[in-house]
Write an enzyme that holds these catalytic residues in place. Structure first.
Site, PDB file in Angstrom:
ATOM      1  N   HIS A   2      17.265  52.741  67.787  1.00  0.00           N
ATOM      2  CA  HIS A   2      17.747  54.068  68.191  1.00  0.00           C
ATOM      3  C   HIS A   2      18.730  54.602  67.160  1.00  0.00           C
ATOM      4  O   HIS A   2      18.950  53.976  66.112  1.00  0.00           O
ATOM      5  CB  HIS A   2      18.331  54.018  69.604  1.00  0.00           C
ATOM      6  CG  HIS A   2      19.466  53.040  69.762  1.00  0.00           C
ATOM      7  ND1 HIS A   2      20.667  53.172  69.112  1.00  0.00           N
ATOM      8  CD2 HIS A   2      19.558  51.905  70.491  1.00  0.00           C
ATOM      9  CE1 HIS A   2      21.462  52.171  69.440  1.00  0.00           C
ATOM     10  NE2 HIS A   2      20.809  51.380  70.269  1.00  0.00           N
TER      11      HIS A   2
ATOM     12  N   HIS B 293      28.107  46.794  79.704  1.00  0.00           N
ATOM     13  CA  HIS B 293      26.775  47.045  80.271  1.00  0.00           C
ATOM     14  C   HIS B 293      26.783  47.480  81.722  1.00  0.00           C
ATOM     15  O   HIS B 293      25.749  47.887  82.255  1.00  0.00           O
ATOM     16  CB  HIS B 293      25.910  45.786  80.111  1.00  0.00           C
ATOM     17  CG  HIS B 293      25.660  45.432  78.675  1.00  0.00           C
ATOM     18  ND1 HIS B 293      26.275  44.377  78.051  1.00  0.00           N
ATOM     19  CD2 HIS B 293      24.890  46.044  77.746  1.00  0.00           C
ATOM     20  CE1 HIS B 293      25.885  44.330  76.786  1.00  0.00           C
ATOM     21  NE2 HIS B 293      25.054  45.328  76.575  1.00  0.00           N
TER      22      HIS B 293
END
Ligand code: ZN
Length: 520
Positions: free
Chosen positions: A17, A146
């Site tokens: 990404h 996360h």
């Protein structure tokens, strides 16, 4: 002189990404810049392929972990050429040579007395592949990175005696205030060390997807130690860098001592000059990594530079790109150079900053097309129109020479400190200076009648030289655009040796097609 720059190795469990592209582009700018200086350069990137998340994902997909790693590593390998990255090697932590070297180095750490057996219990984030200290657990027992729930894990491990390195790390940070930059990250790492270091697991017991521990077949090395060592192991089996990555015939030269083909590159390139990382992996690189190297009696890297995050909240929709700044879409429509330029221009390297498709298009139009593109088009067009493409062999305008004085030196100093955005801005100020020079001198008026002929010569020679200088300096940021300009100027040499205004040879100039055409 040699220069060795690394990106983190990218975890194969995710798709490439913008964040991956960003770090790789920044490392590429540094690598290309140092090649321009005639230095021997080694630029490393690659993939991190072991650990629980890969094993879990492979199980879920019903394939072997190696199969999954092979597949996903290819996507990261393919990213490099797409963003015009000139990495000399792509390491994979499943390479047999890497694994053997990891075993060798970590056995040495054990022989040196820094490994012992113990039981570890703690809160573990499977995505981080890391245990969390009590003070870094979010409410609800969640990973602060996360945001997933942590699991309580207990296992028999071999431990790395990190706590024994507290004093030596404090000493390192005191002696080398530029070991970690920017300063905020240095302070963050230092305060973590000061808060007291605990020993950390070096191996995992129940896991099989990893580098086997040579002295105990029931264990594999903890993925972080395996991964960190890539920066060191790669040099033991990577091929000699080509060194000829500079464009043009007259480029570079004296790139320092060159090892024989097949020779170990460690002596030539270790210690690393720069590790580029994002801030989420600061602790591993700023604390575990130097401690591990000290334990293995390996020289420490010179610099760790921590860049910020590219933020995409509050995104405004652009005309042609939609609302997600996807590197692959941008490259497809506008080319890799535009993406490289935008990322390093928009967000000061080392800080967090917002990026958006709207601001991308704005900079593309106002800076790439209207400033650099226009300067390149009209400079080459005027030399062709007024002098039939043959550049007058006169001196450059002394006032402009003054405005360019010290620029090359300044850019070198900034890139030496990884201040890539500031360096780019210094170059861009000269792009703007040259455009103002065109307006001040109005060559189209000088071209009317014979009185202005000498001055027109000076103006054309100055513009061509100025364009050549900024293009050479921009080459690390926008290699293919810079090469196109330099090619039109008949001056393909991108070495910094003759990058000062007025030092270029007089060569035939041809008209350049628009560098940054408006998107359809
Ligand atoms: Zn996590």
């Amino acid at each position: 002189m040699s220069f060795y720059v690394t990106t983190p190795i990218y975890y194969v469990n995710a798709a490439p990404h913008l964040g991956h592209a960003y770090t790789t582009i920044a490392a590429d700018v540094m690598a290309r810049h140092h090649r321009q200086r005639g230095e021997a350069v080694f630029f490393l990137t690659g993939t991190d392929e072991h650990g629980e998340p890969v094993a879990d994902a492979a199980r879920a997909a019903g394939v072997a972990p190696q199969h999954l790693a092979d597949e996903n590593a290819q996507r990261f390998k393919a990213l490099a050429p797409q963003i015009a990255a000139s990495n000399d090697f792509f390491i994979r932590t499943t390479d047999a040579q890497h694994m053997a070297k990891v075993q060798e180095v970590l056995s040495r750490v054990r022989d040196n007395g820094f490994v012992y057996e113990g039981t570890f219990e703690g809160w573990y984030c499977p995505r981080c592949a890391d245990f969390k200290a009590e003070n870094e657990i979010d409410p609800g027992n969640r990973c602060p990175i996360h945001h997933i729930e942590l699991t309580r894990e207990q296992e028999e491990n071999y431990f790395f005696a990190l706590s024994g390195f507290q004093e030596r790390l404090l000493d390192l940070y005191e002696r080398r205030p530029d070991f970690v930059a920017p300063r905020t990250r240095y302070n963050e790492a230092l305060s973590f060390i000061r808060s007291g270091l605990r020993d950390v697991p070096l191996t995992r017991h129940r896991l099989t997807w990893g580098v086997p521990v040579p002295w105990d077949s029931e264990h594999v090395f903890y993925v972080w130690f395996d991964a960190l060592l890539n920066y060191y192991t790669a040099l033991s089996y990577a091929p000699q860098p080509a060194g000829a990555a500079l464009a043009g015939a007259g480029a570079g030269g004296g790139a320092g001592p060159v090892a024989a083909p097949g020779a170990d590159l460690t002596e030539q390139f270790w210690p690393a000059s720069y590790h580029l990382i994002a801030k989420d992996i600061l602790r591993f690189h700023a604390i575990y990594w130097p401690a591990l190297l000290l334990a293995a009696e390996i020289e420490l890297p010179e610099h760790l530079f921590v860049h910020g995050y590219l933020l995409m909240e509050g995104e405004k929709m652009s005309k042609s790109l939609g609302n997600v700044l996807d590197p692959f879409t941008v490259i497809e429509r506008f080319g890799a150079d535009a993406l490289r330029f935008y990322l390093l221009r928009e967000v000061p390297f080392g800080q967090d900053g917002s990026v958006s498709t709207a601001s991308f298009e704005q900079r593309y139009e106002s800076e790439l097309a209207n400033e650099l593109g226009n300067l390149a088009s009209r400079t080459t067009a005027m030399v062709v129109r007024y002098r039939d493409g043959s550049l007058p062999a006169c001196d450059v305008d002394a006032r402009l020479a003054e405005d360019f004085a010290g620029l090359v030196q300044r850019v070198c100093e900034l890139v030496d400190r990884a201040e890539l955005t500031t360096a780019l801005d210094a170059i861009w100020q000269r792009v703007r200076r040259l455009n103002r020079y065109v307006e001040e001198q109005a060559p189209w008026r000088l071209a009317q009648g014979d009185d202005g002929a000498d001055q027109l010569d000076v103006v054309l020679r100055t513009l061509a030289e100025g364009l050549r200088c900024v293009s050479v300096l921009l080459w690390p940021y926008m290699p293919s655009s810079a090469e196109r300009v330099l090619d039109a100027l008949g001056a393909p040499d991108v070495s910094l040796q003759r990058a000062e205004l007025g030092e270029g040879a007089v060569a035939p100039v041809r008209q350049l097609e628009p560098l940054f055409p408006k998107a359809a």
